[in-house]
Scaffold this motif. Structure first.
Motif, PDB file in Angstrom:
ATOM      1  N   ILE A 109       0.845  -1.184   0.000  1.00 42.70           N
ATOM      2  CA  ILE A 109       0.000   0.000   0.000  1.00 42.70           C
ATOM      3  C   ILE A 109       0.882   1.236   0.000  1.00 42.70           C
ATOM      4  CG2 ILE A 109      -0.248  -0.068   2.529  1.00 42.70           C
ATOM      5  CD1 ILE A 109      -3.079   1.142   2.033  1.00 42.70           C
ATOM      6  N   TYR A 124      -3.192  -9.364   2.359  1.00 47.22           N
ATOM      7  CA  TYR A 124      -4.500  -8.869   1.930  1.00 47.22           C
ATOM      8  C   TYR A 124      -5.375 -10.014   1.424  1.00 47.22           C
ATOM      9  CZ  TYR A 124      -3.676  -9.738  -3.007  1.00 47.22           C
ATOM     10  OH  TYR A 124      -3.454 -10.371  -4.211  1.00 47.22           O
ATOM     11  N   LEU A 141      -1.240   2.958   9.534  1.00 45.88           N
ATOM     12  CA  LEU A 141      -2.319   2.785   8.566  1.00 45.88           C
ATOM     13  C   LEU A 141      -3.686   3.101   9.158  1.00 45.88           C
ATOM     14  CD1 LEU A 141      -1.108  -0.504   6.845  1.00 45.88           C
ATOM     15  CD2 LEU A 141      -0.928   1.840   6.001  1.00 45.88           C
ATOM     16  N   GLU A 153     -12.440  10.239   2.096  1.00 47.43           N
ATOM     17  CA  GLU A 153     -11.404   9.234   2.316  1.00 47.43           C
ATOM     18  C   GLU A 153     -10.102   9.617   1.618  1.00 47.43           C
ATOM     19  OE1 GLU A 153     -14.428   5.384   2.543  1.00 47.43           O
ATOM     20  OE2 GLU A 153     -13.295   5.776   0.702  1.00 47.43           O
ATOM     21  N   VAL A 156      -5.326   6.201  -2.027  1.00 53.24           N
ATOM     22  CA  VAL A 156      -4.092   5.427  -1.902  1.00 53.24           C
ATOM     23  C   VAL A 156      -3.903   4.581  -3.145  1.00 53.24           C
ATOM     24  CG1 VAL A 156      -4.278   5.320   0.614  1.00 53.24           C
ATOM     25  CG2 VAL A 156      -5.239   3.472  -0.783  1.00 53.24           C
ATOM     26  N   PHE A 158      -2.495   0.607  -4.319  1.00 50.34           N
ATOM     27  CA  PHE A 158      -2.225  -0.731  -3.800  1.00 50.34           C
ATOM     28  C   PHE A 158      -1.678  -1.569  -4.939  1.00 50.34           C
ATOM     29  CE2 PHE A 158      -3.185  -5.043  -2.406  1.00 50.34           C
ATOM     30  CZ  PHE A 158      -2.752  -4.997  -1.094  1.00 50.34           C
ATOM     31  N   ILE A 179      -9.423   4.751   0.814  1.00 47.47           N
ATOM     32  CA  ILE A 179      -9.178   3.801   1.894  1.00 47.47           C
ATOM     33  C   ILE A 179     -10.240   4.008   2.978  1.00 47.47           C
ATOM     34  CG2 ILE A 179      -7.550   5.302   3.132  1.00 47.47           C
ATOM     35  CD1 ILE A 179      -5.966   2.701   3.766  1.00 47.47           C
ATOM     36  N   HIS A 180     -10.844   2.918   3.402  1.00 51.07           N
ATOM     37  CA  HIS A 180     -11.956   2.978   4.348  1.00 51.07           C
ATOM     38  C   HIS A 180     -11.644   2.116   5.566  1.00 51.07           C
ATOM     39  CE1 HIS A 180     -16.001   3.000   5.965  1.00 51.07           C
ATOM     40  NE2 HIS A 180     -16.027   1.677   5.935  1.00 51.07           N
ATOM     41  N   HIS A 181     -11.759   2.687   6.751  1.00 53.44           N
ATOM     42  CA  HIS A 181     -11.538   1.955   8.000  1.00 53.44           C
ATOM     43  C   HIS A 181     -12.870   1.397   8.488  1.00 53.44           C
ATOM     44  CE1 HIS A 181      -8.078   4.668   7.694  1.00 53.44           C
ATOM     45  NE2 HIS A 181      -7.432   3.781   8.414  1.00 53.44           N
ATOM     46  N   VAL A 218      -9.273  -2.797   7.273  1.00 53.31           N
ATOM     47  CA  VAL A 218      -9.182  -1.662   6.359  1.00 53.31           C
ATOM     48  C   VAL A 218      -9.501  -2.143   4.951  1.00 53.31           C
ATOM     49  CG1 VAL A 218      -7.704   0.185   5.481  1.00 53.31           C
ATOM     50  CG2 VAL A 218      -7.381  -0.654   7.811  1.00 53.31           C
ATOM     51  N   LYS A 219     -10.265  -1.354   4.216  1.00 56.17           N
ATOM     52  CA  LYS A 219     -10.629  -1.708   2.850  1.00 56.17           C
ATOM     53  C   LYS A 219     -10.151  -0.626   1.877  1.00 56.17           C
ATOM     54  CE  LYS A 219     -15.090  -2.077   3.166  1.00 56.17           C
ATOM     55  NZ  LYS A 219     -16.492  -2.416   2.824  1.00 56.17           N
ATOM     56  N   VAL A 220      -9.729  -1.069   0.706  1.00 62.49           N
ATOM     57  CA  VAL A 220      -9.438  -0.166  -0.404  1.00 62.49           C
ATOM     58  C   VAL A 220     -10.406  -0.522  -1.525  1.00 62.49           C
ATOM     59  CG1 VAL A 220      -7.752   0.646  -2.084  1.00 62.49           C
ATOM     60  CG2 VAL A 220      -7.006   0.019   0.228  1.00 62.49           C
TER      61      VAL A 220
END
Length: 234
Positions: A109, A124, A141, A153, A156, A158, A179-181, A218-220
């Protein structure tokens, strides 16, 4: 090649991993390497010291090197050999990119923090069209990649790649997006949606090799997917 070599205990693991990645059964690999399938099963499941010729045959059959099977390249950067004589660089379409990274594994990332560009490796999984990984609450992160604005957001990149040392081929895939937490442990009725989101992220099964307390998912979600492949043309 003659004599015996002392093989590390994970020789069998490397043989089995490479065999399965190539979609070969034990019987098929044994036939390729001209060894007994029962002996191959023993090598995959036990620490053993096979003859150097046996390891060489397995390496050829698995389209890799004896050094790779014996773990002698574990601490060396990949891609140190010469380029293939007739290499070709191809662009990959988004569907092929997602297919290549769908098994999960290790990716990188990339983002900017106060000190400049940063690139970090993470384990991942690809789940519901998004890259999912786990990290520590309060880590680089987490807090570094929060805007503090609801619905806004950080963007980023990846990257995932695979290099075949023996054939001098490989591919790389690049995703870019927000990027989402995923919300942390919540249980009130008002946070039912957050509970459901966390449960969905947990289904991804991603398991960080680094260990420790890494309970933050965490999601992308990619908005752009590109990739390239280096192919050896005979």
């Amino acid at each position: 090649m003659t004599g015996h070599m002392t093989a590390p205990g994970d020789l069998g693991r490397r043989v089995a991993w490479r065999r399965e990645a190539m979609g070969l059964s034990r019987e098929q690999l044994a036939g390729r390497a001209r060894i007994d399938s029962g002996y191959l099963g023993y090598l995959e499941e036990n620490a053993a010291s096979p003859a150097a010729e046996t390891v060489h045959r397995l390496a050829v059959a698995l389209e890799t090197s004896t050094e790779e099977l014996l773990g002698q390249t574990a601490d060396l950067p990949p891609g140190r050999g010469e380029a293939a004589p007739h290499a070709r660089l191809e662009k990959l379409d988004p569907q092929e990119c997602l297919r290549l990274i769908s098994p999960g594994g290790v990716g990188r990332i990339a983002f900017n923090d106060l000190g400049g560009p940063v690139i970090l490796p993470v384990n991942y999984a690809l789940h519901d069209g998004a890259v999912v990984f786990r990290t520590a609450f309060g880590g680089p992160l987490d807090e570094t990649l929060r805007t503090g604005l609801r619905g806004v957001e950080f963007k980023v990149a990846f990257e995932v790649d695979r290099i075949d040392e023996a054939r001098r081929e490989g591919w790389s895939v690049l995703l870019r997006g927000g990027i989402h937490h995923v919300p942390g442990d919540v249980s009130s009725d008002a946070d039912a949606d957050a509970d459901a989101e966390r449960a969905a992220a947990g289904v991804s099964g991603v398991d960080p090799w680094a260990g420790g307390d890494r309970g933050l998912y965490v999601k992308v979600v990619p908005t752009e997917v590109t990739g390239r492949r280096i192919r050896h043309v005979e």
